[in-house]
Design an enzyme around this catalytic site. Structure first.
Site, short mmCIF file in Angstrom:
data_model
loop_
_atom_site.label_atom_id
_atom_site.label_comp_id
_atom_site.label_asym_id
_atom_site.label_seq_id
_atom_site.Cartn_x
_atom_site.Cartn_y
_atom_site.Cartn_z
N HIS A 1 17.84 11.36 41.59
CA HIS A 1 16.83 12.32 41.15
C HIS A 1 17.34 13.52 40.32
O HIS A 1 16.79 13.91 39.37
CB HIS A 1 16.17 12.78 42.53
N GLU B 1 17.62 12.06 36.84
CA GLU B 1 16.51 12.22 36.03
C GLU B 1 16.23 13.42 35.55
O GLU B 1 15.83 13.41 34.34
CB GLU B 1 15.55 11.79 37.17
N HIS B 2 16.56 14.49 36.09
CA HIS B 2 16.37 15.88 35.64
C HIS B 2 17.46 16.14 34.46
O HIS B 2 16.86 16.49 33.33
CB HIS B 2 16.76 16.99 36.77
N GLU C 1 19.98 23.01 36.36
CA GLU C 1 19.06 22.20 37.20
C GLU C 1 19.23 22.33 38.67
O GLU C 1 18.49 21.96 39.33
CB GLU C 1 19.22 20.77 36.56
N GLU D 1 11.98 23.08 43.60
CA GLU D 1 11.19 21.78 43.83
C GLU D 1 11.17 21.50 45.00
O GLU D 1 10.22 20.97 45.67
CB GLU D 1 11.65 20.66 42.83
#
Length: 525
Positions: free
Chosen positions: A136, A139-140, A209, A216
């Site tokens: 994940h 992906e960012h 991030e 998130e």
């Protein structure tokens, strides 16, 4: 029977009304019109590529109706031939495998836009406790700049194309895709190749991030459905890879570094584990093959050592309860172990899932819904909402129900849920199964509305089945199911099985685990 085409020049959609009559002469003349439109629809002025999938369903229904409405089935052979020819007019999914193992799959759906993406057989299931959250995180990082483009350049290029670039990570797959005009397909493929092969993974961007992902995670924690399903996986697949979350624990997010990201890419981003899928209008499969060879031809196709094996994940009947009496509603999920994508029992379990259905208080006419559980939930005010689910992975799955209840109705809702499950095992009728099969087929077709869901379907099926299952084959497999099949399959996976349960909120009245497990069977005499 007559066909009345209504053409909308703005949306280029076509609406067909089918009315059946019992006059043979009228049926004969209408059948000729049917053959004109549907045996070769592209020769007709009323052709709409977006409706080709619907044409074959309609053709099958018309063939069956003509058999009933004409004496001795005089036109049955002709109608059957028409239905078979319509099946040939469904856009073909073309598949090619490159030398490095990367698969290229495309479908020309006749649209003015296209979706192209990379489906990668790598998700959180391939992580361990130390690097959980890396997929994940990666992906960012994909959109934070490459050796060729800065983050600003990438964003401006996408905006100037009028395109849309996105990505998501699941437990078994990572996906990067772009939506654009069909003429911009080459640029979209080049951008996708750039972000997965040339991302800079700068230290400054990684640190930035971290904060984004931590925020998130806080947002996800406010979505109680997400929380409950994470708990459900944690208890059902405890101490295994599927039991871990996709985002990973906070401790890992704070410690993942560039080396972890590079290691994940070099380990999992190999040609045989990647599918380049495209759907939309004016897509030349040969052109897509050339683009794939040029941009992805250097991807490694072999491992220096042994390829990473799929981690084994064993189901455990168990529960997680997080009681919080300050919350207004209880959120509960209960599930049994199901099967993987390619298992023969997948389709019957999908029909059984449709039989249970879903319901929400905002629905009108709840007492008139076909789902018996929905009728009881509406009449007895048993819950705010419920939805049945069938989550599939490569070699396992979860089949169950998620419900949102007030504290005082939890016990009754759980009782009636298990009653309906036992009904599937013992007394489901042919009429109920036929209705569920029709609803399942309708939902599948409605889902394939647009280039993005079609492209997602192609990419996912290529990873799961190594091919795109044709619609007519899928419908034939659904049509082959009857009530006895549902009883046998549900008895195999539901009857007297230990469920996994996750519950959050004011759950004082949720029965204890042993009592719930005792509701998974009926005493037979």
């Amino acid at each position: 029977m007559y066909i009345h085409p209504l053409r909308s020049f703005s949306s280029r959609c076509y609406s067909f009304s089918f009315h059946f009559c019992y006059y043979n002469d009228f049926c004969r003349s209408t059948l000729n019109l049917f053959l004109l439109f549907f045996i070769n629809p592209k020769s007709s002025g009323f052709y709409s590529p977006n409706k080709e999938r619907m044409f074959r369903i309609v053709a099958n229904n018309m063939a069956a109706s003509l058999q009933r409405l004409t004496f001795g089935g005089r036109y049955l052979l002709l109608a059957t031939q028409a239905a078979q020819q319509v099946a040939l007019n469904v856009p073909e999914t073309k598949v090619t495998t490159l030398e490095n193992g990367l698969r290229v799959a495309s479908e020309d759906a006749g649209l003015t836009t296209c979706t192209v993406g990379l489906w990668i057989d790598a998700g959180s299931r391939y992580e361990n406790e130390r690097n959980n959250g890396t997929a994940h995180f990666l992906e960012h990082m994909a959109f934070k700049g490459t050796r060729k483009r800065s983050q600003l350049d990438l964003e401006l290029e996408i905006e100037n194309m009028g395109a849309h670039l996105n990505a998501y990570t699941s437990r078994e797959q990572t996906v990067y895709y772009a939506k654009a005009f069909s003429k911009d397909l080459p640029r979209a493929v080049e951008i996708l190749a750039d972000i997965i092969q040339n991302s800079t993974l700068g230290e400054a961007e990684i640190e930035r991030e971290r904060g984004v992902i931590l925020r998130e995670m806080q947002e996800v924690e406010t979505n109680l459905q997400e929380v409950v399903f994470d708990y459900l996986h944690a208890t059902a697949y405890q101490s295994t890879a599927l039991g871990r979350t996709i985002l990973g624990p906070t401790e890992n997010i704070k410690t993942i570094n560039r080396g972890d990201l590079v290691e994940y890419i070099t380990t999992h981003y190999k040609g045989p584990r990647i599918v380049l899928a495209a759907a939309g209008g004016q897509i030349s499969h040969n052109e897509l093959i050339d683009l794939a060879k040029y941009h992805f031809g250097k991807l490694p196709g072999r491992y220096k050592g042994e390829a990473p094996a799929l981690p084994q994940c064993h189901f455990t009947g168990s529960e997680i309860r997080v009681r919080d009496d300050k919350m207004p509603l209880a959120h509960i999920a209960i599930a049994v172990e199901a099967v993987g994508w390619s298992h023969p029992d997948t389709i019957p379990l999908m029909v059984a899932n449709t039989l249970i259905g879903n319901w929400d208080r905002s629905f009108g006419g709840g007492v008139n819904l076909s789902s018996k559980l929905a009728q009881m939930a509406c009449q007895g005010n048993l819950c705010h909402s419920f939805q049945s689910f069938n989550t599939c992975y490569t070699d396992t799955g979860l089949w169950g129900l998620y419900m949102v209840c007030e504290p005082g109705t939890i016990n009754d809702m759980m009782h009636f849920t298990q009653m309906e499950w036992m009904s599937l095992c013992t007394s489901v009728t042919e009429t109920e199964v036929a209705r569920a099969k029709n609803l399942l087929k309708t939902n599948m077709l409605l889902h394939l509305d647009g280039s993005t869901p079609i492209c997602e379907d192609i990419g996912r099926q290529m990873l799961c089945y190594s091919r795109r299952i044709p619609l007519h084959e899928l419908e034939a497999r659904i049509d082959a199911i009857d009530a006895n099949t549902i009883k046998d399959v549900c008895t195999k996976y539901i009857f007297s099985k230990a469920p996994a349960i996750a519950a959050v909120g004011p759950i004082e009245q949720l029965p204890d685990y042993n009592q719930i497990q005792s509701g998974m069977f009926w005493m037979r005499t």
